[in-house]
Motif scaffolding. Structure first.
Motif, PDB file in Angstrom:
ATOM      1  N   LEU A 106       0.863  -1.176   0.000  1.00  0.00           N
ATOM      2  CA  LEU A 106       0.000   0.000   0.000  1.00  0.00           C
ATOM      3  C   LEU A 106       0.903   1.230   0.000  1.00  0.00           C
ATOM      4  CD1 LEU A 106      -2.759   1.429   0.294  1.00  0.00           C
ATOM      5  CD2 LEU A 106      -2.517   1.162   2.778  1.00  0.00           C
ATOM      6  N   LEU A 107       0.751   2.065  -1.013  1.00  0.00           N
ATOM      7  CA  LEU A 107       1.646   3.207  -1.190  1.00  0.00           C
ATOM      8  C   LEU A 107       1.124   4.433  -0.437  1.00  0.00           C
ATOM      9  CD1 LEU A 107       2.251   2.757  -5.018  1.00  0.00           C
ATOM     10  CD2 LEU A 107       3.727   1.981  -3.148  1.00  0.00           C
ATOM     11  N   ASP A 108       1.957   4.988   0.415  1.00  0.00           N
ATOM     12  CA  ASP A 108       1.553   6.200   1.133  1.00  0.00           C
ATOM     13  C   ASP A 108       2.072   7.432   0.397  1.00  0.00           C
ATOM     14  OD1 ASP A 108       4.256   6.557   1.815  1.00  0.00           O
ATOM     15  OD2 ASP A 108       4.017   5.568   3.760  1.00  0.00           O
ATOM     16  N   ALA A 109       1.861   8.589   1.004  1.00  0.00           N
ATOM     17  CA  ALA A 109       2.163   9.848   0.339  1.00  0.00           C
ATOM     18  C   ALA A 109       3.650  10.040   0.036  1.00  0.00           C
ATOM     19  CB  ALA A 109       1.650  11.016   1.174  1.00  0.00           C
ATOM     20  N   THR A 110       4.509   9.280   0.680  1.00  0.00           N
ATOM     21  CA  THR A 110       5.944   9.425   0.415  1.00  0.00           C
ATOM     22  C   THR A 110       6.311   8.933  -0.987  1.00  0.00           C
ATOM     23  OG1 THR A 110       6.492   7.265   1.388  1.00  0.00           O
ATOM     24  CG2 THR A 110       6.489   9.180   2.862  1.00  0.00           C
ATOM     25  N   TYR A 111       5.398   8.206  -1.627  1.00  0.00           N
ATOM     26  CA  TYR A 111       5.662   7.662  -2.964  1.00  0.00           C
ATOM     27  C   TYR A 111       5.019   8.475  -4.083  1.00  0.00           C
ATOM     28  CZ  TYR A 111       7.280   3.520  -0.458  1.00  0.00           C
ATOM     29  OH  TYR A 111       7.955   2.657   0.376  1.00  0.00           O
ATOM     30  N   ILE A 112       4.462   9.641  -3.755  1.00  0.00           N
ATOM     31  CA  ILE A 112       3.737  10.421  -4.763  1.00  0.00           C
ATOM     32  C   ILE A 112       4.588  10.689  -5.993  1.00  0.00           C
ATOM     33  CG2 ILE A 112       2.808  12.717  -5.245  1.00  0.00           C
ATOM     34  CD1 ILE A 112       1.464  12.694  -2.559  1.00  0.00           C
ATOM     35  N   ASP A 113       5.836  11.089  -5.795  1.00  0.00           N
ATOM     36  CA  ASP A 113       6.694  11.416  -6.934  1.00  0.00           C
ATOM     37  C   ASP A 113       6.989  10.185  -7.784  1.00  0.00           C
ATOM     38  OD1 ASP A 113       6.774  14.080  -6.243  1.00  0.00           O
ATOM     39  OD2 ASP A 113       8.701  13.946  -5.199  1.00  0.00           O
ATOM     40  N   GLU A 114       7.231   9.044  -7.133  1.00  0.00           N
ATOM     41  CA  GLU A 114       7.523   7.815  -7.877  1.00  0.00           C
ATOM     42  C   GLU A 114       6.307   7.355  -8.678  1.00  0.00           C
ATOM     43  OE1 GLU A 114      10.069   4.704  -5.959  1.00  0.00           O
ATOM     44  OE2 GLU A 114       9.844   6.007  -4.212  1.00  0.00           O
ATOM     45  N   ILE A 115       5.123   7.468  -8.079  1.00  0.00           N
ATOM     46  CA  ILE A 115       3.890   7.109  -8.787  1.00  0.00           C
ATOM     47  C   ILE A 115       3.715   8.001 -10.011  1.00  0.00           C
ATOM     48  CG2 ILE A 115       1.364   7.063  -8.635  1.00  0.00           C
ATOM     49  CD1 ILE A 115       1.735   6.444  -5.613  1.00  0.00           C
ATOM     50  N   TYR A 116       3.865   9.288  -9.801  1.00  0.00           N
ATOM     51  CA  TYR A 116       3.711  10.263 -10.888  1.00  0.00           C
ATOM     52  C   TYR A 116       4.702   9.974 -12.023  1.00  0.00           C
ATOM     53  CZ  TYR A 116       3.658  14.864 -13.180  1.00  0.00           C
ATOM     54  OH  TYR A 116       3.565  15.873 -14.092  1.00  0.00           O
ATOM     55  N   ASP A 117       5.952   9.742 -11.674  1.00  0.00           N
ATOM     56  CA  ASP A 117       6.973   9.513 -12.694  1.00  0.00           C
ATOM     57  C   ASP A 117       6.711   8.238 -13.490  1.00  0.00           C
ATOM     58  OD1 ASP A 117       8.228  11.815 -11.877  1.00  0.00           O
ATOM     59  OD2 ASP A 117       9.764  10.798 -10.677  1.00  0.00           O
ATOM     60  N   LEU A 118       6.255   7.174 -12.814  1.00  0.00           N
ATOM     61  CA  LEU A 118       5.997   5.914 -13.508  1.00  0.00           C
ATOM     62  C   LEU A 118       4.800   6.043 -14.448  1.00  0.00           C
ATOM     63  CD1 LEU A 118       6.608   2.959 -14.031  1.00  0.00           C
ATOM     64  CD2 LEU A 118       5.317   2.364 -11.955  1.00  0.00           C
ATOM     65  N   ILE A 119       3.740   6.682 -13.978  1.00  0.00           N
ATOM     66  CA  ILE A 119       2.560   6.849 -14.832  1.00  0.00           C
ATOM     67  C   ILE A 119       2.896   7.709 -16.050  1.00  0.00           C
ATOM     68  CG2 ILE A 119       0.238   7.835 -14.977  1.00  0.00           C
ATOM     69  CD1 ILE A 119      -0.182   6.995 -12.067  1.00  0.00           C
ATOM     70  N   TRP A 120       3.650   8.772 -15.856  1.00  0.00           N
ATOM     71  CA  TRP A 120       3.994   9.637 -16.983  1.00  0.00           C
ATOM     72  C   TRP A 120       4.977   8.974 -17.937  1.00  0.00           C
ATOM     73  CZ3 TRP A 120       3.002  14.713 -18.803  1.00  0.00           C
ATOM     74  CH2 TRP A 120       1.872  15.306 -18.227  1.00  0.00           C
ATOM     75  N   LEU A 121       5.765   8.038 -17.434  1.00  0.00           N
ATOM     76  CA  LEU A 121       6.657   7.289 -18.320  1.00  0.00           C
ATOM     77  C   LEU A 121       5.854   6.395 -19.256  1.00  0.00           C
ATOM     78  CD1 LEU A 121       9.505   6.213 -19.146  1.00  0.00           C
ATOM     79  CD2 LEU A 121       9.203   4.482 -17.348  1.00  0.00           C
ATOM     80  N   VAL A 122       4.832   5.744 -18.716  1.00  0.00           N
ATOM     81  CA  VAL A 122       4.057   4.761 -19.479  1.00  0.00           C
ATOM     82  C   VAL A 122       2.861   5.405 -20.186  1.00  0.00           C
ATOM     83  CG1 VAL A 122       2.751   2.602 -19.323  1.00  0.00           C
ATOM     84  CG2 VAL A 122       4.784   2.939 -17.893  1.00  0.00           C
TER      85      VAL A 122
END
Length: 231
Positions: A106-122
């Protein structure tokens, strides 16, 4: 309370009426998400969408009207249709038996940047960092790096939408997305809500969703409008 079938005909509208009402921006009886959260909008009366669109574009440069079969009316002097996506809605019938052998986090707010970067990559385009606030996100890590995610987006008291299903190109074909969708679906069922998802017609992932127990139920059109630049 509005029943599930009626909610699913206009999921953006009812999400903003219920679970996501704190994110609503309303103009002329047309509902929009706060542009920092999401760029979706919904309506029932298309005769009100032109004025509402003009007002919303004072705070955002673009947005999607999401509708099953209605066509929005716009002010051609101020707004233009950038793209129309012929989409479809899928609703869980019965979840297939899927073995989950990955460690799903379960991803908490500390992963916001990683989530954003992965979605924008794909899937570069419309995901915003604060979209994270719409629901839970789950991920799979490899060598300390987030490589696959699936999240929850639109939702009401009756349904939750599975969304943002993306896997890093170096890790596709390993069944990560399949496990994340199944896991997300189980989490939604624990809340006694109906899992749904939206995708483009003809998406190569549709057979996977069907194998997991989702069924195509209706069309859902996505009209992307943008503000015209002053000449």
């Amino acid at each position: 309370m509005i029943d599930l079938e009626h909610q699913l005909k206009n999921p953006v509208w009812y999400s903003l009426k219920e679970t996501h009402k704190k994110f609503v921006v309303e103009f002329n009886d047309v509902q929009f998400y706060d542009p920092e959260i999401c760029n979706f909008a919904a309506f029932f009366d298309e005769t009100k969408t032109a004025k509402a669109s003009n007002d919303y574009l004072k705070i955002s440069d673009e947005f999607f009207f999401v509708s099953e079969n209605q066509t929005p009316i716009i002010d051609d002097n101020k707004v233009y249709l950038a793209k129309k996506t012929d989409g479809c809605q899928m609703v869980l019938n019965k979840l297939a038996d899927v073995e989950i052998d990955e460690n799903i986090v379960l991803l908490d707010a500390t992963y916001i940047d990683e989530i954003y970067d992965l979605i924008w990559l794909v899937m570069p385009g419309y995901y915003k960092k604060r979209t994270f606030e719409m629901g839970k996100y789950f991920g799979i890590f490899k060598n300390g790096k987030l490589v696959s995610i699936a999240g929850q987006r639109m939702q009401t008291n009756l349904f939750i939408e599975v969304s943002a299903v993306v896997t890093h190109p170096n890790y596709t074909g390993k069944g990560l997305a399949k496990q994340l969708i199944a896991y997300n679906t189980k989490e939604i069922l624990k809340e006694n809500k109906t899992p749904i998802l939206h995708t483009n017609k003809g998406n190569k992932a549709i057979p996977l969703y069907e194998k997991l127990g989702y069924q195509l139920t209706r069309n859902m059109n996505w009209w992307l409008y943008r503000k015209k630049k002053a000449e």
